[in-house]
Enzyme design. Structure first.
Site, PDB file in Angstrom:
ATOM      1  N   TYR A   1     -48.387 -11.502 -30.448  1.00  0.00           N
ATOM      2  CA  TYR A   1     -48.422 -12.965 -30.635  1.00  0.00           C
ATOM      3  C   TYR A   1     -48.627 -13.294 -32.107  1.00  0.00           C
ATOM      4  O   TYR A   1     -49.494 -12.702 -32.755  1.00  0.00           O
ATOM      5  CB  TYR A   1     -49.574 -13.586 -29.829  1.00  0.00           C
TER       6      TYR A   1
ATOM      7  N   GLU B   1     -48.407 -16.854 -33.532  1.00  0.00           N
ATOM      8  CA  GLU B   1     -48.275 -18.299 -33.785  1.00  0.00           C
ATOM      9  C   GLU B   1     -48.656 -18.608 -35.231  1.00  0.00           C
ATOM     10  O   GLU B   1     -49.664 -18.103 -35.733  1.00  0.00           O
ATOM     11  CB  GLU B   1     -49.152 -19.082 -32.816  1.00  0.00           C
TER      12      GLU B   1
ATOM     13  N   ASP C   1     -24.330 -27.900 -38.580  1.00  0.00           N
ATOM     14  CA  ASP C   1     -24.514 -26.909 -37.511  1.00  0.00           C
ATOM     15  C   ASP C   1     -23.334 -25.944 -37.638  1.00  0.00           C
ATOM     16  O   ASP C   1     -22.223 -26.236 -37.199  1.00  0.00           O
ATOM     17  CB  ASP C   1     -24.518 -27.602 -36.152  1.00  0.00           C
TER      18      ASP C   1
ATOM     19  N   THR D   1     -26.926 -20.268 -35.194  1.00  0.00           N
ATOM     20  CA  THR D   1     -27.400 -19.208 -34.310  1.00  0.00           C
ATOM     21  C   THR D   1     -27.126 -17.888 -35.013  1.00  0.00           C
ATOM     22  O   THR D   1     -26.324 -17.809 -35.952  1.00  0.00           O
ATOM     23  CB  THR D   1     -26.685 -19.257 -32.950  1.00  0.00           C
TER      24      THR D   1
ATOM     25  N   LYS E   1     -23.664 -15.082 -33.021  1.00  0.00           N
ATOM     26  CA  LYS E   1     -22.214 -15.288 -32.951  1.00  0.00           C
ATOM     27  C   LYS E   1     -21.573 -14.434 -34.057  1.00  0.00           C
ATOM     28  O   LYS E   1     -21.681 -13.211 -34.033  1.00  0.00           O
ATOM     29  CB  LYS E   1     -21.874 -16.772 -33.076  1.00  0.00           C
TER      30      LYS E   1
ATOM     31  N   ARG F   1     -29.771 -12.771 -30.101  1.00  0.00           N
ATOM     32  CA  ARG F   1     -29.754 -14.178 -29.710  1.00  0.00           C
ATOM     33  C   ARG F   1     -30.943 -14.868 -30.354  1.00  0.00           C
ATOM     34  O   ARG F   1     -32.100 -14.525 -30.092  1.00  0.00           O
ATOM     35  CB  ARG F   1     -29.832 -14.319 -28.180  1.00  0.00           C
TER      36      ARG F   1
HETATM   37  N1  DSN Z   1     -22.524 -22.192 -26.291  1.00  0.00           N
HETATM   38  C1  DSN Z   1     -22.023 -21.994 -27.616  1.00  0.00           C
HETATM   39  C2  DSN Z   1     -20.572 -21.669 -27.638  1.00  0.00           C
HETATM   40  O1  DSN Z   1     -20.127 -20.932 -26.772  1.00  0.00           O
HETATM   41  O2  DSN Z   1     -19.866 -22.101 -28.533  1.00  0.00           O
HETATM   42  C3  DSN Z   1     -22.316 -23.129 -28.498  1.00  0.00           C
HETATM   43  O3  DSN Z   1     -23.684 -23.218 -28.626  1.00  0.00           O
END
Ligand code: DSN
Length: 414
Positions: free
Chosen positions: A54, A56, A200, A226, A229, A235
């Site tokens: 943990y 925090e 984003d 994110t 990707k 993730r």
């Molecule tokens: N769910 C994602 C995508 O597949 O593009 C976007 O956050």
């Protein structure tokens, strides 16, 4: 090869499901543009004892003792995120993209404020103000479209809407838009109406990090991506931006929205950021762009339509409106041939969002396993073969066999 044997001893059902999923990944072409394959080092990092702790708070300011080594990990992730994106400050604790965007809202807007983002059916993201999402429940959300005829963003329309609605936050980002975003134009619009520009870049952060896409960092109050990707990390998510805004965003992530960070994920993010800073990563991004061109050309050569007539990134959005076909049905049939995609709405959609006219394709995952232009041209022809007769079982079986054979020549390293 990852060692999952200990799972077999304890939980044979989960062991079997993981093994079956590994086989699916090994033997299929992954075209969902938001998916990828992590390196062995990233996979190892997220399966470590860091999950036991943990933490925090933030490095040097924790609410629990025993965090010296976690501080080392998180500081490395922060410094690497700042360096990769040329940003003043970074937060690497958000659990994923939607919570990260939630933190940006909490930090930089008040409930009831007006926000603007790209309409979801036109390629935007749920968290940019789509009606079923918190971003439309707690904020006054205005959605800008893309041109239904051309499939391109019309910045004059964005500017007109911004002048009319004077948003507090102007979101620039997408999850299904095959063209580059002009962040300088977005910044001009935001500046004119007194909005904060939020980028984003979850889908395109690898291209931004490697200089292959215009960079929002000089203009944006905050940029979220994110990490799982194109960046090929675990993730998770990270937010970078100006120091003044990151202070508020840090408070929104913790204690505003989250408790303890997922330290094993932070370690995986640190590793993926190091990998993305190396020359091979730029070569990967150049290849995935070339592969998207090859895929688009193959589909067009077979008489299929794609949104905007081409692509400038890793996304190719198949548009089946002129064929009066269902994207959902095509994506289901492709799945049976071991080609994984998702049905998607297209600009000017004429069907329901649950059974839309588009199929979203992308190149990051298959490029990671080594596919180049020739393989992607073949993928385009397989898709066209199946789209030409979705009920032809022989074609589906032939394509599945050819897909399995090609994948066996480009094995994953797990
Ligand atoms: N769910 C994602 C995508 O597949 O593009 C976007 O956050």
């Amino acid at each position: 090869m990852q060692n999952i044997e200990p799972i077999r001893q304890v939980d044979p059902d989960i062991y079997a499901a993981i093994g079956a999923e590994l086989t699916r990944q090994q033997t299929g072409v992954e075209l969902i543009p938001s998916e990828n394959y992590v390196s062995e080092a990233v996979l190892a990092a997220i399966g470590t004892v860091l999950t036991n702790k943990y933490s925090e708070g933030y490095p040097g300011k924790r609410y629990y003792m025993g965090n010296h080594h976690i501080d080392t990990v998180e500081n490395l992730a922060i410094e690497r995120a700042k360096a990769l994106f040329g940003a003043e400050a970074a937060n690497v604790q958000s659990y994923s993209g939607s919570p990260a965007n939630q933190a940006i809202y909490m930090a930089l807007a008040k409930p009831g404020d007006t926000i603007m983002g790209m309409s979801l059916p036109d390629g935007g993201h749920l968290t940019h103000g789509w009606k079923v999402n918190f971003s439309a429940h707690y904020y006054h959300a205005v959605q800008y479209p893309v041109d239904p005829e051309t499939g391109f963003l019309d910045y004059d329309v964005v500017a007109k809407l911004a002048r009319e609605h004077k948003p507090r936050l102007l979101w620039a980002g997408h999850s299904a838009y095959p063209r580059q975003l002009d962040f300088a134009k977005f910044a001009d619009i935001a500046g004119e109406v007194g909005a904060l520009l939020i980028a984003d870049v979850a889908h395109i952060s690898g291209l931004i990090a490697t200089g292959l896409h215009p960079d929002p960092v000089p203009y944006a109050a905050a940029m979220m991506t994110t990490t799982h990707k194109m960046l090929r990390g675990p993730r998770g998510a990270l937010i970078v931006g100006k120091e003044e805004h990151l202070k508020a965003i840090n408070r929104a992530v913790f204690p505003g929205l989250q408790g303890g960070p997922h330290n094993h994920t932070t370690a995986g993010i640190a590793v993926c950021l190091l990998e993305a800073s190396q020359p091979g990563y730029r070569a990967y991004c150049e290849q995935l762009l070339a592969n998207a061109q090859a895929l688009a050309e193959a589909l067009l050569s077979r008489g299929l339509d794609i949104v905007s007539g081409g692509t400038e990134n890793h996304i190719v959005l198949l548009d089946l409106r002129s064929k009066n076909q269902s994207g959902k049905v095509l994506s289901q049939v492709l799945d049976r041939a071991n080609i994984t995609t998702n049905a998607n709405t297209v600009p000017g959609e004429i069907r329901s969002p649950f059974d839309p006219s588009g199929v979203r394709l992308g190149t990051p995952a298959a490029t990671t396993r080594g596919f180049r232009e020739a393989e992607f041209r073949q993928v385009g022809h397989w898709i066209a073969d199946i789209a030409a007769d979705m009920e032809n079982e022989q074609t589906i079986e032939r394509v599945r066999n050819e897909v399995v054979e090609m994948c066996s020549r480009f094995p994953l390293w797990y």
